[in-house]
Design a protein around this motif. Structure first.
Motif, PDB file in Angstrom:
ATOM      1  N   THR A 115     -33.186  64.386   8.290  1.00 58.93           N
ATOM      2  CA  THR A 115     -32.209  64.708   9.326  1.00 58.93           C
ATOM      3  C   THR A 115     -32.718  65.831  10.218  1.00 58.93           C
ATOM      4  N   ARG A 135     -33.498  64.669  13.889  1.00 55.17           N
ATOM      5  CA  ARG A 135     -32.418  65.117  14.764  1.00 55.17           C
ATOM      6  C   ARG A 135     -32.778  66.407  15.494  1.00 55.17           C
ATOM      7  N   ARG A 160     -31.253  59.729  18.025  1.00 55.16           N
ATOM      8  CA  ARG A 160     -29.847  59.353  17.937  1.00 55.16           C
ATOM      9  C   ARG A 160     -29.745  58.004  17.239  1.00 55.16           C
ATOM     10  N   THR A 174     -24.589  64.258  14.420  1.00 53.72           N
ATOM     11  CA  THR A 174     -25.554  64.465  13.335  1.00 53.72           C
ATOM     12  C   THR A 174     -25.028  63.889  12.031  1.00 53.72           C
TER      13      THR A 174
END
Length: 273
Positions: A57, A61, A67, A75
């Motif tokens: 993540t 991200r 995305r 998120t």
């Protein structure tokens, strides 16, 4: 011997009715021995996927600003979608990692003619499923905590896991049988599992690929359970029944063929172990 008993003896590789107590005891011993002496114990089963999820993540991200298609800029949405993929990937990844040495690590059992070596595959699958169920529990808690909520469709998640069992058994029998004679398989599995992560819809949905690549992606045995787990747990919609049915039938055929190969190779195990 009754007709029922004969039927059970012919089908017990896929339905271990005759050895269910032994399988259960071996799974329990396997899980206990893995965490024996560990301070955190079973906590590692929950901590490991969370650490991996946090790393992915952060990288995708925070660094690459990725995305999730159709998920906006959330998120939490990205993390939940990736976690659903990791649940299935870790199921297969754990099984693939240990399957080539399932028989090699049990020399005493190999030399016992009466021991049903085929149940070692069931033990490996059962242990992987145990860890998968714990990861799913974390995922369900995360869905509630993030406000996504749970829908009645989550009740069908065990069906998705059950559809994975034939493929997992087939892989365990195939790799454990061949692994006795081709020791390089154990070394090749590690890189193969790493590649499988990026060749499976774990970090992305299948619809994000071009049309011609999507068809190839559906040949991956992880794609159907990953996409259907997302349907049930995150999107709250019905699974793709046709895909699950075909996946299960192909998995059963693969499992049976792998078992037949395992049985053909079995007489030579004692000489190689």
């Amino acid at each position: 011997m009754t007709s029922l008993t004969r039927l059970l003896r012919r089908t017990h590789p896929l339905i271990p009715v005759l050895h269910r107590y032994m399988v259960f005891q071996l799974i329990r011993r396997d899980i206990r021995s893995r965490y024996e002496g560990s301070v955190i114990g079973l906590g590692w089963t929950l901590l490991y996927p969370l650490l991996i999820l946090s790393a992915y993540t952060f990288v995708f991200r925070a660094v690459f600003k990725a995305r999730w298609p159709g998920g906006g800029d959330s998120t939490a949405e990205f993390a939940l979608q990736v976690f659903a993929g990791l649940v299935i990937f870790n199921l297969f990844g754990e099984l693939l990692g240990r399957s080539p040495r399932l028989v090699l690590e049990q020399p005493n059992l190999v030399k016992r003619v009466v021991f049903p070596l085929e149940i070692l595959a069931w033990v490996a699958v059962g242990t992987a499923m145990f860890h998968g169920v714990l990861a799913l529990a974390v995922m369900m808690a995360a869905l509630v905590w993030t406000g996504a909520g749970l829908t009645p469709w989550v009740m069908l998640i065990p069906l998705v896991l059950a559809c994975c069992v034939p493929y997992m058994l087939g892989l365990a029998w195939l790799l454990s049988g061949l692994g006795v004679f081709i020791r390089d398989i154990a070394h090749a599995v590690g890189p193969a599992v790493s590649m499988l992560l990026f060749l499976s819809p774990v970090l992305y949905p299948s619809r994000a690929l071009p049309a011609f690549l999507q068809g190839l992606l559906w040949l991956n045995p992880l794609t159907v359970p990953i996409e259907n787990l997302r349907h049930l747990a995150i999107e709250g919609v019905a699974p793709d029944w046709q895909a699950l049915a075909i996946y299960t039938l192909v998995g059963l055929a693969f499992a049976w063929l792998s078992y037949r190969l395992f049985e053909r190779l079995r007489p030579a195990f004692a000489d190689e172990v």
